[in-house]
Design an enzyme around this catalytic site. Structure first.
Site, PDB file in Angstrom:
ATOM      1  N   LYS A  50      53.535  17.190  -0.209  1.00  0.00           N
ATOM      2  CA  LYS A  50      52.727  17.740   0.885  1.00  0.00           C
ATOM      3  C   LYS A  50      51.854  16.643   1.500  1.00  0.00           C
ATOM      4  O   LYS A  50      51.693  15.569   0.896  1.00  0.00           O
ATOM      5  CB  LYS A  50      51.862  18.888   0.353  1.00  0.00           C
ATOM      6  CG  LYS A  50      50.891  18.468  -0.746  1.00  0.00           C
ATOM      7  CD  LYS A  50      50.320  19.686  -1.486  1.00  0.00           C
ATOM      8  CE  LYS A  50      49.380  19.258  -2.590  1.00  0.00           C
ATOM      9  NZ  LYS A  50      49.041  20.382  -3.495  1.00  0.00           N
ATOM     10  N   TYR A 273      24.086  -1.256   7.940  1.00  0.00           N
ATOM     11  CA  TYR A 273      23.331  -0.151   8.542  1.00  0.00           C
ATOM     12  C   TYR A 273      22.332   0.433   7.553  1.00  0.00           C
ATOM     13  O   TYR A 273      22.638   0.611   6.369  1.00  0.00           O
ATOM     14  CB  TYR A 273      24.282   0.975   8.980  1.00  0.00           C
ATOM     15  CG  TYR A 273      25.050   0.665  10.237  1.00  0.00           C
ATOM     16  CD1 TYR A 273      24.398   0.476  11.456  1.00  0.00           C
ATOM     17  CD2 TYR A 273      26.434   0.584  10.217  1.00  0.00           C
ATOM     18  CE1 TYR A 273      25.114   0.205  12.606  1.00  0.00           C
ATOM     19  CE2 TYR A 273      27.159   0.324  11.366  1.00  0.00           C
ATOM     20  CZ  TYR A 273      26.485   0.132  12.561  1.00  0.00           C
ATOM     21  OH  TYR A 273      27.193  -0.132  13.703  1.00  0.00           O
TER      22      TYR A 273
HETATM   23  C1  LIG Z   1      49.270  20.040  -4.857  1.00  0.00           C
HETATM   24  C2  LIG Z   1      49.941  20.972  -5.798  1.00  0.00           C
HETATM   25  C3  LIG Z   1      50.655  20.489  -6.915  1.00  0.00           C
HETATM   26  C4  LIG Z   1      50.655  19.036  -7.320  1.00  0.00           C
HETATM   27  O1  LIG Z   1      49.498  18.764  -8.070  1.00  0.00           O
HETATM   28  P1  LIG Z   1      49.172  17.316  -8.673  1.00  0.00           P
HETATM   29  O2  LIG Z   1      47.878  17.512  -9.357  1.00  0.00           O
HETATM   30  O3  LIG Z   1      49.075  16.407  -7.495  1.00  0.00           O
HETATM   31  O4  LIG Z   1      50.273  16.948  -9.579  1.00  0.00           O
HETATM   32  C5  LIG Z   1      51.369  21.409  -7.670  1.00  0.00           C
HETATM   33  N1  LIG Z   1      51.352  22.728  -7.379  1.00  0.00           N
HETATM   34  C6  LIG Z   1      50.647  23.229  -6.337  1.00  0.00           C
HETATM   35  C7  LIG Z   1      50.647  24.692  -6.090  1.00  0.00           C
HETATM   36  C8  LIG Z   1      49.901  22.376  -5.531  1.00  0.00           C
HETATM   37  O5  LIG Z   1      49.187  22.873  -4.510  1.00  0.00           O
END
Ligand SMILES: *Cc1c(COP(=O)(O)O)cnc(C)c1O
Length: 381
Positions: A50, A273
């Site tokens: 994702k 800053y």
């Molecule tokens: C993002 C996600 C994962 C992956 O999790 P990691 O901690 O990056 O391994 C797995 N399952 C779901 C439902 C997620 O949203």
């Protein structure tokens, strides 16, 4: 100075040597997937890609994983799934973790994209829309995270009743762990027990159904958490949240920033800053190209460190949009970086998870915030 201006997806990208350099090691991603598959005791090890493969780029990452034999890919939305679909000519399962928005059911069916059904309402809509079509879906149940998923009661009802909305063809029953990166958290066992019971019921009703619970960290809680289909994300990309230090995962991403100026400041001078840093004695500092517009979040200010030839260099004062400042006072004259040298802010010499912890965040956030103007190089080694 080498400068390249390219049009990419309707956007004008300017890449020249005075921007940070981002190296993404595809061999390391492949190695990490093989390593996780080796740890996993179930049948299918998938990959979560994702958010543009955690910011690293769908195309090269998905191709690397596919070439290793990964055939189950998880994304957040339908749009992301369509991007993947274009890349995967051969058959692979694409799952949309946020499920199917109202009215999009037939688009999922015709693109052969599998929704993760996350509520009873969504399940009813899905069943109604796909009544006579054998369209696969995943049923997600909320076992304690209280984010997405059917409640346990709704899930039991769905598994026990013979309601018309039971026409679903569930390929997988899924849940997600809230605290897998915290060994010994009471939710870990509680979620496992709740999920195991529902999987038992689901397998009675749908004998072929698979179960999926494990993200990256869950793979290291014990085999009881593994089930049939794993969904690792961050560990593929070198993040080590919840990963035991003995596990042989390779760093994937190296972010190096070019030094554009070295200067000496006298005692009593301020840096950056807000004058957040004030020198108590004479200092030598290096200004680098790379700031919060490139993904060096402002929480790095006064907290992060960079690495140069084995030395740790503190970030002095606030990170700006395009630059930040490192303290090089501890280096001998001959060892100091000069204009054109690079300081590493994460990579093989500077663990991304440790760096993110200094800034009060997680490697997931650092990766998904990497800026577009960085020069991205995909490497194999
Ligand atoms: C993002 C996600 C994962 C992956 O999790 P990691 O901690 O990056 O391994 C797995 N399952 C779901 C439902 C997620 O949203």
């Amino acid at each position: 100075m080498l400068c390249e201006v390219v049009v990419q997806g309707g956007k004008l990208l300017v890449k020249s040597q005075d921007t940070g350099l981002l190296k993404i090691n595809l061999s390391a991603i492949r190695h990490n997937w093989r390593t996780l598959r080796g740890v996993f005791s179930g049948e299918h090890c998938g990959a979560v890609v994702k958010a543009n493969a955690y910011g690293l780029g769908y195309a090269p990452v998905v191709q690397a994983l596919f070439s290793e034999g990964c055939r189950s890919f998880f994304v957040a939305s339908f749009g992301e799934a369509m991007a993947l679909k274009k890349l995967l000519a051969t058959r692979a399962d694409i799952y949309v973790l946020q499920g199917c928005p109202e009215g999009m059911e037939m688009q999922f069916v015709s693109a052969q994209i599998i929704p993760v059904i996350v509520s009873e309402t969504m399940l009813r809509r899905w069943c109604k829309a796909v009544q006579d079509i054998a369209a696969p879906c995943v049923i997600k149940v909320n076992t304690g995270m209280n984010r997405l998923g059917l409640s346990i009661g709704e899930c039991e009802r769905w598994l026990q009743e013979d309601a018309p909305w039971n026409a679903a063809q569930p390929q997988v029953i899924m849940s997600h762990m809230a605290c897998a990166d915290t060994l010994g958290h009471p939710l870990n066992l509680l979620q496992l027990e709740r999920f195991k019971r529902l999987v038992g019921l689901a397998k009675k009703r749908f004998p072929g159904i698979k179960a999926s619970l494990a993200n990256s960290a869950s793979l290291f809680l014990g085999e009881a958490w593994h089930f049939d289909l794993a969904r690792p994300g961050i560990a593929l990309y070198g993040g080590r949240e919840g990963i035991p230090s003995v596990c042989n995962l390779r760093p994937v991403v190296t972010l190096s920033l070019p030094v554009i100026q070295v200067r000496e400041i006298s005692s009593g001078e301020w840096v950056g800053y807000g004058g957040e840093f004030r020198a108590e004695h004479k200092r030598r500092i290096a200004v680098v190209c790379g700031g919060y517009a490139d993904g060096l979040i402002r929480a790095f200010s006064s907290r992060a460190v960079g690495k140069f030839k084995g030395h740790s260099l503190a970030v002095l004062g606030r990170v700006s949009m395009d630059s930040c400042v490192f303290d090089i006072s501890s280096l001998e004259e001959g060892q100091c970086p000069v204009e054109g040298d690079y300081i590493e802010v994460f990579g093989p010499n500077c663990d991304i998870t440790e760096q993110s912890a200094r800034a009060g965040t997680i490697s997931y956030e650092l990766l998904t915030r990497l800026g577009e103007r960085l020069r991205k190089h995909y490497i194999e080694k």
